[in-house]
Design an enzyme around this catalytic site. Structure first.
Site, PDB file in Angstrom:
ATOM      1  N   TYR A 179       1.098  -1.238   0.031  1.00 57.06           N
ATOM      2  CA  TYR A 179       0.051   0.168   0.070  1.00 57.06           C
ATOM      3  C   TYR A 179       0.807   1.249  -0.019  1.00 57.06           C
ATOM      4  O   TYR A 179       0.562   2.130  -0.684  1.00 57.06           O
ATOM      5  CB  TYR A 179      -0.952  -0.068   1.208  1.00 57.06           C
ATOM      6  CG  TYR A 179      -1.641   1.462   1.258  1.00 57.06           C
ATOM      7  CD1 TYR A 179      -2.963   1.357   0.279  1.00 57.06           C
ATOM      8  CD2 TYR A 179      -1.337   2.513   2.065  1.00 57.06           C
ATOM      9  CE1 TYR A 179      -3.669   2.626   0.460  1.00 57.06           C
ATOM     10  CE2 TYR A 179      -2.235   3.603   1.976  1.00 57.06           C
ATOM     11  CZ  TYR A 179      -2.993   3.672   1.146  1.00 57.06           C
ATOM     12  OH  TYR A 179      -3.954   4.802   1.391  1.00 57.06           O
TER      13      TYR A 179
ATOM     14  N   ARG B  68     -10.259   4.314   6.707  1.00 57.46           N
ATOM     15  CA  ARG B  68      -9.565   3.242   6.846  1.00 57.46           C
ATOM     16  C   ARG B  68      -8.206   3.384   7.627  1.00 57.46           C
ATOM     17  O   ARG B  68      -7.792   4.228   7.770  1.00 57.46           O
ATOM     18  CB  ARG B  68      -9.077   2.801   5.315  1.00 57.46           C
ATOM     19  CG  ARG B  68     -10.370   2.215   4.569  1.00 57.46           C
ATOM     20  CD  ARG B  68      -9.988   2.083   3.194  1.00 57.46           C
ATOM     21  NE  ARG B  68      -9.338   3.153   2.447  1.00 57.46           N
ATOM     22  CZ  ARG B  68      -8.463   3.352   1.481  1.00 57.46           C
ATOM     23  NH1 ARG B  68      -7.855   2.123   1.203  1.00 57.46           N
ATOM     24  NH2 ARG B  68      -7.786   4.406   1.184  1.00 57.46           N
TER      25      ARG B  68
ATOM     26  N   PHE C 118      15.864  19.790  -1.138  1.00 62.86           N
ATOM     27  CA  PHE C 118      14.393  19.398  -1.417  1.00 62.86           C
ATOM     28  C   PHE C 118      14.283  17.850  -1.045  1.00 62.86           C
ATOM     29  O   PHE C 118      13.186  17.639  -0.504  1.00 62.86           O
ATOM     30  CB  PHE C 118      14.297  19.627  -2.861  1.00 62.86           C
ATOM     31  CG  PHE C 118      12.935  18.978  -3.357  1.00 62.86           C
ATOM     32  CD1 PHE C 118      11.507  19.469  -3.267  1.00 62.86           C
ATOM     33  CD2 PHE C 118      12.896  17.768  -4.338  1.00 62.86           C
ATOM     34  CE1 PHE C 118      10.501  19.036  -3.478  1.00 62.86           C
ATOM     35  CE2 PHE C 118      11.460  17.193  -4.495  1.00 62.86           C
ATOM     36  CZ  PHE C 118      10.418  17.856  -4.079  1.00 62.86           C
TER      37      PHE C 118
ATOM     38  N   ARG D 290       2.172   8.738  13.143  1.00 56.76           N
ATOM     39  CA  ARG D 290       2.123  10.019  13.911  1.00 56.76           C
ATOM     40  C   ARG D 290       0.652  10.015  14.053  1.00 56.76           C
ATOM     41  O   ARG D 290       0.027  10.666  14.880  1.00 56.76           O
ATOM     42  CB  ARG D 290       2.776  10.956  13.218  1.00 56.76           C
ATOM     43  CG  ARG D 290       2.341  12.516  13.671  1.00 56.76           C
ATOM     44  CD  ARG D 290       2.777  13.543  12.931  1.00 56.76           C
ATOM     45  NE  ARG D 290       1.837  13.551  11.605  1.00 56.76           N
ATOM     46  CZ  ARG D 290       2.247  14.128  10.309  1.00 56.76           C
ATOM     47  NH1 ARG D 290       3.249  14.830  10.500  1.00 56.76           N
ATOM     48  NH2 ARG D 290       1.285  13.988   9.347  1.00 56.76           N
TER      49      ARG D 290
HETATM   50  C1  D9A Z   1       6.569  14.205  -1.563  1.00 51.49           C
HETATM   51 CL1  D9A Z   1       5.813  15.284  -5.286  1.00 51.49          CL
HETATM   52  C2  D9A Z   1       5.035  13.817  -1.012  1.00 51.49           C
HETATM   53  N1  D9A Z   1       4.880  13.830   0.095  1.00 51.49           N
HETATM   54  C3  D9A Z   1       5.572  14.394   1.195  1.00 51.49           C
HETATM   55  C4  D9A Z   1       6.546  15.403   1.087  1.00 51.49           C
HETATM   56  O1  D9A Z   1       7.614  15.024   0.612  1.00 51.49           O
HETATM   57  C5  D9A Z   1       7.643  13.954  -0.830  1.00 51.49           C
HETATM   58  C6  D9A Z   1       4.213  14.211  -1.963  1.00 51.49           C
HETATM   59  C7  D9A Z   1       4.360  14.509  -3.291  1.00 51.49           C
HETATM   60  C8  D9A Z   1       5.847  14.881  -3.817  1.00 51.49           C
HETATM   61  C9  D9A Z   1       6.922  14.671  -2.925  1.00 51.49           C
HETATM   62  C10 D9A Z   1       9.181  14.022  -1.182  1.00 51.49           C
HETATM   63  C11 D9A Z   1      10.205  15.355  -1.177  1.00 51.49           C
HETATM   64  C12 D9A Z   1      11.276  15.079  -1.758  1.00 51.49           C
HETATM   65  C13 D9A Z   1      11.669  13.838  -2.258  1.00 51.49           C
HETATM   66  C14 D9A Z   1      10.840  12.918  -2.379  1.00 51.49           C
HETATM   67  C15 D9A Z   1       9.582  12.890  -1.945  1.00 51.49           C
HETATM   68  O2  D9A Z   1      11.226  11.634  -2.802  1.00 51.49           O
HETATM   69  C16 D9A Z   1      12.585  11.376  -3.470  1.00 51.49           C
HETATM   70  O3  D9A Z   1       8.699  11.728  -1.864  1.00 51.49           O
HETATM   71  C17 D9A Z   1       8.997  10.361  -1.483  1.00 51.49           C
HETATM   72  O4  D9A Z   1       5.278  14.088   2.506  1.00 51.49           O
HETATM   73  C18 D9A Z   1       3.835  12.797   0.465  1.00 51.49           C
HETATM   74  C19 D9A Z   1       4.463  11.228   0.577  1.00 51.49           C
HETATM   75  C20 D9A Z   1       4.920  10.834   1.661  1.00 51.49           C
HETATM   76  C21 D9A Z   1       3.029  10.392   0.298  1.00 51.49           C
HETATM   77  C22 D9A Z   1       5.157  11.017  -0.608  1.00 51.49           C
HETATM   78  C23 D9A Z   1       6.753  16.233   2.187  1.00 51.49           C
HETATM   79  C24 D9A Z   1       5.411  16.919   2.977  1.00 51.49           C
HETATM   80  N2  D9A Z   1       5.327  17.426   3.984  1.00 51.49           N
HETATM   81  C25 D9A Z   1       4.009  17.856   4.421  1.00 51.49           C
HETATM   82  C26 D9A Z   1       4.219  18.212   5.993  1.00 51.49           C
HETATM   83  C27 D9A Z   1       3.691  16.903   6.700  1.00 51.49           C
HETATM   84  O5  D9A Z   1       3.534  16.872   7.909  1.00 51.49           O
HETATM   85  O6  D9A Z   1       2.851  15.989   6.075  1.00 51.49           O
HETATM   86  O7  D9A Z   1       4.587  17.015   2.003  1.00 51.49           O
HETATM   87  C28 D9A Z   1       3.661  19.374   4.042  1.00 51.49           C
HETATM   88  O8  D9A Z   1       4.475  19.997   3.549  1.00 51.49           O
HETATM   89  O9  D9A Z   1       2.366  19.683   4.259  1.00 51.49           O
END
Ligand code: D9A
Length: 320
Positions: free
Chosen positions: A168, A225, A285, A212
């Site tokens: 998933y 879910r 980044f 978290r």
């Molecule tokens: C990311 Cl294009 C995410 N996700 C994140 C954010 O970082 C990754 C969603 C879309 C994209 C990128 C990310 C950043 C840099 C390199 C990466 C990467 O890989 C090489 O993704 C793997 O969380 C969502 C997923 C985890 C589902 C992938 C960071 C982010 N942070 C949140 C803070 C929070 O507390 O959730 O989004 C925010 O800024 O609101």
């Protein structure tokens, strides 16, 4: 506490905060002037808090591609999350989403608040997508196709085993890592990273969020879910929700630590991935979300408050 109060309590944050703010001001001037691009960047700020600041690190061309990729994924998520859409309507949309992004005026109304705006005005995102280079478009299309199919599969399937959990998380987060690696490669700034390392970048972030957000997710109405795998929690309690009751505190913390240990498996790959990046902007980044995740895991580890309220790191940059 107001944001100024929060900053004054932590004066060492002031310099990096100012630096970030000034970089963001500079980056703002690089946004393409057309209204569909203005829409995309203002949406990005509304849906992502810190991600919008982190993305400013990147070169203009790559940044535009990552911005669109992010919004396409958010739109896909919005469809997946909307519990009011019947399954037989939802599944075909998820599966065909990678084709909708090529359609100038496709849209599907769903979600709430800023997500509803994103969905209603989705033509702005597809119009911006169609202006990206072919290499970027193909990467985004490929990942959207695989993610939509994976989400559709898990609508009917629950996360039971650790393998299900990894599968998933691969669909909703690992594929994001694969897609970003493809975008970095398409920009000519990086070699193509191995898929297994890119996958781990996403799994580490996603598993941290799942840990978290236990309480937020279990208390959600309508019932959302759950993603904690039975294979782990059943060692400690009979029902996942039992973890939140005070009489099970000891078991709950043991289960939590088990989940944290499971997430930490991906750390090795993440460090390897980061160590192989060349471009300093791409490195930052990628590294910033990983560092936030490590901090969050450290905070969650052995901490019963995960089951009592929100455990969140102070985010100096968020409310400025
Ligand atoms: C990311 Cl294009 C995410 N996700 C994140 C954010 O970082 C990754 C969603 C879309 C994209 C990128 C990310 C950043 C840099 C390199 C990466 C990467 O890989 C090489 O993704 C793997 O969380 C969502 C997923 C985890 C589902 C992938 C960071 C982010 N942070 C949140 C803070 C929070 O507390 O959730 O989004 C925010 O800024 O609101």
């Amino acid at each position: 506490m107001g944001s100024l109060g929060a900053i004054l309590k932590h004066p060492v944050d002031i310099y990096p905060l100012l630096k970030l703010k000034m970089a963001a001001k500079h980056a703002e001037k690089q946004i393409p002037p057309e209204p569909h691009w203005a829409f995309c960047y203002s949406m990005l700020c509304r849906v992502s808090r810190s991600f919008a600041l982190v993305i400013q690190q990147l070169d203009t061309e790559l940044r535009n591609a990552v911005c669109i990729f992010y919004l396409v994924l958010r739109a896909l998520d919005t469809v997946e999350d909307d519990t009011s859409i019947p399954t037989d309507v939802k599944v075909p949309i998820l599966i065909a989403f990678h084709r909708h992004i090529y359609d100038h005026d496709w849209h599907f109304s769903c979600g709430t608040k800023e997500y509803k705006v994103l969905m209603d005005q989705f033509h702005n995102v597809s119009n911006a997508f169609l202006e990206l280079g072919k290499g970027y478009q193909e990467a985004i299309e490929d990942i959207t196709k695989r993610m939509g199919a994976g989400m559709a599969k898990f609508i009917l399937k629950e996360v039971e085993s650790i393998d299900d959990y990894d599968e998933y998380c691969h669909y909703v987060a690992g594929l994001v890592g694969l897609g970003l690696s493809k975008l970095f490669h398409a920009s000519g700034l990086e070699d193509l990273a191995p898929d297994s390392l890119s996958n781990s970048m996403g799994l580490f972030l996603q598993k941290t969020n799942i840990i978290r957000d236990y309480l937020e997710d279990i208390n959600e109405i309508p019932k959302s879910r759950m993603f904690w795998p039975r294979e782990i929690w059943s060692k400690y309690v009979n029902k996942l929700e039992d973890l939140k009751y005070e009489e099970n505190s000891v078991k709950a913390v043991q289960c939590l630590n088990d989940m944290v240990t499971n997430a930490l498996i991906h750390m090795d790959d993440c460090l390897k991935y980061l160590s192989e990046l060349r471009d300093p902007a791409i490195f930052r980044f990628c590294a910033i979300p990983q560092i936030m995740a490590i901090g969050t895991l450290a905070l969650c580890h052995n901490n019963v408050n995960v089951f009592r309220g929100v455990v969140k790191m102070r985010r100096g940059m968020t409310n400025l």
